[in-house]
Design a protein around this motif. Structure first.
Motif, PDB file in Angstrom:
ATOM      1  N   MET A   1      18.522  13.001   2.884  1.00  0.00           N
ATOM      2  CA  MET A   1      17.861  14.106   2.238  1.00  0.00           C
ATOM      3  C   MET A   1      17.924  13.882   0.725  1.00  0.00           C
ATOM      4  N   LYS A   2      16.800  14.035   0.086  1.00  0.00           N
ATOM      5  CA  LYS A   2      16.710  13.808  -1.355  1.00  0.00           C
ATOM      6  C   LYS A   2      17.038  15.083  -2.119  1.00  0.00           C
ATOM      7  N   ALA A   3      17.451  14.914  -3.364  1.00  0.00           N
ATOM      8  CA  ALA A   3      17.805  16.061  -4.198  1.00  0.00           C
ATOM      9  C   ALA A   3      16.604  16.973  -4.412  1.00  0.00           C
ATOM     10  N   SER A   4      15.418  16.399  -4.536  1.00  0.00           N
ATOM     11  CA  SER A   4      14.220  17.226  -4.724  1.00  0.00           C
ATOM     12  C   SER A   4      13.958  18.101  -3.499  1.00  0.00           C
ATOM     13  N   GLU A   5      14.252  17.580  -2.319  1.00  0.00           N
ATOM     14  CA  GLU A   5      14.096  18.374  -1.096  1.00  0.00           C
ATOM     15  C   GLU A   5      15.127  19.496  -1.060  1.00  0.00           C
ATOM     16  N   ILE A   6      16.326  19.207  -1.527  1.00  0.00           N
ATOM     17  CA  ILE A   6      17.392  20.208  -1.524  1.00  0.00           C
ATOM     18  C   ILE A   6      17.062  21.343  -2.482  1.00  0.00           C
ATOM     19  N   ARG A   7      16.479  21.013  -3.636  1.00  0.00           N
ATOM     20  CA  ARG A   7      16.127  22.040  -4.628  1.00  0.00           C
ATOM     21  C   ARG A   7      15.075  23.008  -4.091  1.00  0.00           C
ATOM     22  N   LYS A   8      14.235  22.543  -3.174  1.00  0.00           N
ATOM     23  CA  LYS A   8      13.180  23.386  -2.615  1.00  0.00           C
ATOM     24  C   LYS A   8      13.723  24.387  -1.598  1.00  0.00           C
ATOM     25  N   LEU A   9      14.940  24.149  -1.092  1.00  0.00           N
ATOM     26  CA  LEU A   9      15.519  25.044  -0.097  1.00  0.00           C
ATOM     27  C   LEU A   9      16.057  26.307  -0.756  1.00  0.00           C
ATOM     28  N   SER A  10      16.097  27.381   0.015  1.00  0.00           N
ATOM     29  CA  SER A  10      16.691  28.623  -0.495  1.00  0.00           C
ATOM     30  C   SER A  10      18.211  28.485  -0.443  1.00  0.00           C
ATOM     31  N   ALA A  11      18.895  29.417  -1.065  1.00  0.00           N
ATOM     32  CA  ALA A  11      20.358  29.381  -1.100  1.00  0.00           C
ATOM     33  C   ALA A  11      20.940  29.441   0.311  1.00  0.00           C
ATOM     34  N   GLU A  12      20.346  30.271   1.172  1.00  0.00           N
ATOM     35  CA  GLU A  12      20.836  30.397   2.551  1.00  0.00           C
ATOM     36  C   GLU A  12      20.615  29.107   3.327  1.00  0.00           C
ATOM     37  N   GLN A  13      19.467  28.484   3.102  1.00  0.00           N
ATOM     38  CA  GLN A  13      19.170  27.232   3.796  1.00  0.00           C
ATOM     39  C   GLN A  13      20.100  26.115   3.337  1.00  0.00           C
ATOM     40  N   ARG A  14      20.400  26.077   2.045  1.00  0.00           N
ATOM     41  CA  ARG A  14      21.345  25.068   1.537  1.00  0.00           C
ATOM     42  C   ARG A  14      22.724  25.270   2.136  1.00  0.00           C
ATOM     43  N   GLU A  15      23.156  26.525   2.212  1.00  0.00           N
ATOM     44  CA  GLU A  15      24.472  26.829   2.781  1.00  0.00           C
ATOM     45  C   GLU A  15      24.532  26.442   4.260  1.00  0.00           C
ATOM     46  N   LYS A  16      23.455  26.723   4.977  1.00  0.00           N
ATOM     47  CA  LYS A  16      23.395  26.368   6.397  1.00  0.00           C
ATOM     48  C   LYS A  16      23.420  24.847   6.573  1.00  0.00           C
ATOM     49  N   LYS A  17      22.667  24.145   5.753  1.00  0.00           N
ATOM     50  CA  LYS A  17      22.618  22.682   5.820  1.00  0.00           C
ATOM     51  C   LYS A  17      23.986  22.085   5.492  1.00  0.00           C
TER      52      LYS A  17
ATOM     53  N   ARG B   1      26.758   6.054   9.013  1.00  0.00           N
ATOM     54  CA  ARG B   1      26.323   7.452   9.044  1.00  0.00           C
ATOM     55  C   ARG B   1      27.334   8.346   8.306  1.00  0.00           C
ATOM     56  N   ILE B   2      28.615   7.993   8.383  1.00  0.00           N
ATOM     57  CA  ILE B   2      29.636   8.770   7.681  1.00  0.00           C
ATOM     58  C   ILE B   2      29.346   8.763   6.188  1.00  0.00           C
ATOM     59  N   LYS B   3      29.043   7.604   5.648  1.00  0.00           N
ATOM     60  CA  LYS B   3      28.743   7.475   4.225  1.00  0.00           C
ATOM     61  C   LYS B   3      27.504   8.296   3.852  1.00  0.00           C
ATOM     62  N   ALA B   4      26.482   8.243   4.681  1.00  0.00           N
ATOM     63  CA  ALA B   4      25.247   8.974   4.406  1.00  0.00           C
ATOM     64  C   ALA B   4      25.484  10.485   4.420  1.00  0.00           C
ATOM     65  N   VAL B   5      26.269  10.961   5.375  1.00  0.00           N
ATOM     66  CA  VAL B   5      26.548  12.396   5.467  1.00  0.00           C
ATOM     67  C   VAL B   5      27.360  12.850   4.259  1.00  0.00           C
ATOM     68  N   LYS B   6      28.339  12.058   3.846  1.00  0.00           N
ATOM     69  CA  LYS B   6      29.139  12.410   2.675  1.00  0.00           C
ATOM     70  C   LYS B   6      28.277  12.485   1.417  1.00  0.00           C
ATOM     71  N   LYS B   7      27.323  11.577   1.289  1.00  0.00           N
ATOM     72  CA  LYS B   7      26.423  11.600   0.133  1.00  0.00           C
ATOM     73  C   LYS B   7      25.522  12.832   0.167  1.00  0.00           C
ATOM     74  N   ASP B   8      25.037  13.207   1.353  1.00  0.00           N
ATOM     75  CA  ASP B   8      24.204  14.404   1.467  1.00  0.00           C
ATOM     76  C   ASP B   8      24.992  15.654   1.082  1.00  0.00           C
ATOM     77  N   ILE B   9      26.256  15.720   1.511  1.00  0.00           N
ATOM     78  CA  ILE B   9      27.102  16.856   1.146  1.00  0.00           C
ATOM     79  C   ILE B   9      27.258  16.912  -0.369  1.00  0.00           C
TER      80      ILE B   9
END
Length: 67
Positions: A1-17, A42-50
């Motif tokens: 997931m890219k940072a630009s995609e994350i910015r488009k999410l609402s606060a609730e959606q970010r918290e859920k993700k 996959r562990i590395k990718a998930v940590k980066k997304d977090i």
């Protein structure tokens, strides 16, 4: 997931993700402990997304504080 995609999410959606990613990371670490992990990268990718989600949330928090 890219940072630009994350910015488009609402606060609730970010918290859920963020919650979903933390659960996935827990499950991946558990699988790794019992030697059933198929894709260790996959562990590395998930940590980066977090980290990306937390970074975007902090940037939004600072932006609101400066406004």
């Amino acid at each position: 997931m890219k940072a630009s995609e994350i910015r488009k999410l609402s606060a609730e959606q970010r918290e859920k993700k963020l919650t979903e990613l933390r659960e996935e990371l827990f499950n991946l670490r558990f699988q790794q402990a019992i030697n059933q992990l198929e894709n260790p990268m996959r562990i590395k990718a998930v940590k980066k997304d977090i980290a990306r989600i937390l970074t975007v949330e902090r940037a939004i928090e600072l932006e609101n504080a400066n406004s």
